[in-house]
Enzyme design. Structure first.
Site, short mmCIF file in Angstrom:
data_model
loop_
_atom_site.label_atom_id
_atom_site.label_comp_id
_atom_site.label_asym_id
_atom_site.label_seq_id
_atom_site.Cartn_x
_atom_site.Cartn_y
_atom_site.Cartn_z
N GLY A 128 0.46 -1.20 0.00
CA GLY A 128 -0.04 0.16 -0.24
C GLY A 128 0.46 1.13 -0.04
N ARG A 143 -1.80 4.97 14.58
CA ARG A 143 -0.67 5.19 13.56
C ARG A 143 -1.54 6.73 12.64
NH1 ARG A 143 1.80 1.22 10.57
NH2 ARG A 143 0.14 1.19 9.03
N ALA A 163 8.68 -5.88 -1.27
CA ALA A 163 8.80 -4.49 -0.67
C ALA A 163 8.73 -4.52 1.53
CB ALA A 163 8.14 -2.95 -0.67
N LYS A 168 -1.01 -17.59 -9.65
CA LYS A 168 -0.66 -17.68 -8.81
C LYS A 168 -0.91 -18.14 -7.21
CE LYS A 168 1.60 -14.28 -6.11
NZ LYS A 168 1.31 -12.69 -5.42
N ASN A 192 1.96 -23.16 -0.57
CA ASN A 192 2.27 -22.08 0.96
C ASN A 192 2.04 -23.13 1.99
OD1 ASN A 192 3.47 -20.39 -0.85
ND2 ASN A 192 1.71 -18.80 0.06
N ASN A 226 11.41 -23.53 0.80
CA ASN A 226 10.36 -23.94 -0.69
C ASN A 226 10.81 -25.20 -1.60
OD1 ASN A 226 8.73 -21.64 0.37
ND2 ASN A 226 9.25 -20.64 -1.67
N SER A 233 5.67 -16.99 2.47
CA SER A 233 4.67 -16.20 2.85
C SER A 233 3.97 -17.06 4.30
CB SER A 233 4.16 -15.67 1.88
OG SER A 233 3.25 -16.02 1.38
#
Ligand code: KPL
Length: 303
Positions: free
Chosen positions: A14, A37, A127, A178, A186, A196, A249
């Site tokens: 974001g 925040r 990121a 994906k 996963n 992995n 992830s």
């Protein structure tokens, strides 16, 4: 003056997109979860990437402006709560981009806003936030963006700024590919706590991954989709090899005691299998295993 973009989900992707849109001349507002925040943000009043500073603004869900352009970058599992917190402000004919892993929330948002231009996106940009609102753009990837049913010309305006953006005529296929790879890699890595690459070294893991892939193909066939030229297991092995040293992830989420995206990956697949009256026992088993791990994490956190 260009029309403002509001961004729901001020995580790393974001924030990265906030900078990208600012760079291409849009006013941008990040919608933040709570006052704490917002206070953190007001110390910076923008986002830092290395030495570059991007002047972005921020507000809470009950901010004053109507929302005409909305980028959703929350985790799929957080979409419903986050979206409901701003629902009143979103114009019925808004432009919406849902940039998330997994499937299910894209369709849910369209059901909430039937007259809006709801588009989907998938990214390979890497990121992470080294401190609040200070970002490391670790891997330059591509963001594919498109609509599953209509071609919206305004999407072209997002291909400006510093990220690589491609308009994708087959965004549904892209997200499905994906999702299929994520189903294969996963849950297995998260349950067995392995890298992995271990999935192709250990014959038992490999056999389970092959069973998962065959079941995914059953469902995609029933949906009338052909994701890859060859069998899914070949693709999954290739990705496992290319990312051999990485922790998926989902494993990272579990290690950090966070809720995973399983409900929008394997969970989504299992729901579709049910609709098609198909049995996919291996995927169902791993869905249950991950749900159990998540329940245990929640229990531990409660005490
Ligand atoms: O996307 C991934 C993830 O970890 O979420 C890969 C590395 C492809 C494994 O499915």
């Amino acid at each position: 003056m260009k029309q403002r973009w509001h961004i729901l989900g001020a995580g790393s992707i974001g924030c990265l997109w906030a900078c990208h849109l600012t760079e291409s001349g849009y006013p941008v507002s990040l919608i933040l979860r709570n006052q704490q925040r917002l206070t953190q943000f007001s110390e910076k009043s923008g986002i830092q990437i290395g030495n570059d500073f991007f002047a972005v603004s921020a507000e809470l869900a009950d901010g004053p402006l109507p929302i005409q352009q909305l980028l959703v970058t929350t985790k799929a599992i957080d979409t419903i709560d986050a979206f409901n917190s701003i629902r009143e402000r979103v114009a019925d004919n808004a432009r919406v981009v849902v940039l998330q892993n997994g499937m299910g929330s894209q369709q849910w948002i369209k059901a909430q806003l039937p007259n809006a231009d709801v588009t989907w996106a998938s990214t390979t940009d890497g990121a992470w936030l080294k401190s609040p609102f200070s970002l490391v753009h670790a891997g330059k990837g591509f963001t594919r963006i498109g609509s599953p049913d209509t071609n919206y010309p305004w999407l072209m305006s997002l291909d400006n700024g510093f990220l690589n953006v491609e308009i994708d005529d087959d965004i549904s296929g892209t997200l499905w590919r994906k999702l299929a790879i994520n189903c294969a890699i996963n849950p297995l890595t998260a349950v067995h706590q392995c890298k992995n690459g271990d999935l192709i070294k250990n014959p038992d893991y490999l056999a389970t991954m092959a069973a998962i892939c065959t079941e995914v193909e059953l469902v995609t066939k029933a949906e009338g989709l052909r994701l890859f030229e060859g069998p899914l297991i070949e693709q999954a092995c290739q990705v496992a090899e290319l990312t051999a040293d990485n922790f998926s992830s989902m494993l990272q989420d579990i290690r950090h005691q966070r809720t995973t995206e399983i409900s929008h990956i394997t969970g989504y697949l299992c729901d579709l299998a049910k609709q098609h009256h198909l049995r996919i026992p291996t995927n169902q088993l791993y869905l249950r295993k991950i749900e159990k791990i998540q329940d245990d994490i929640k229990l531990n956190q409660a005490f």
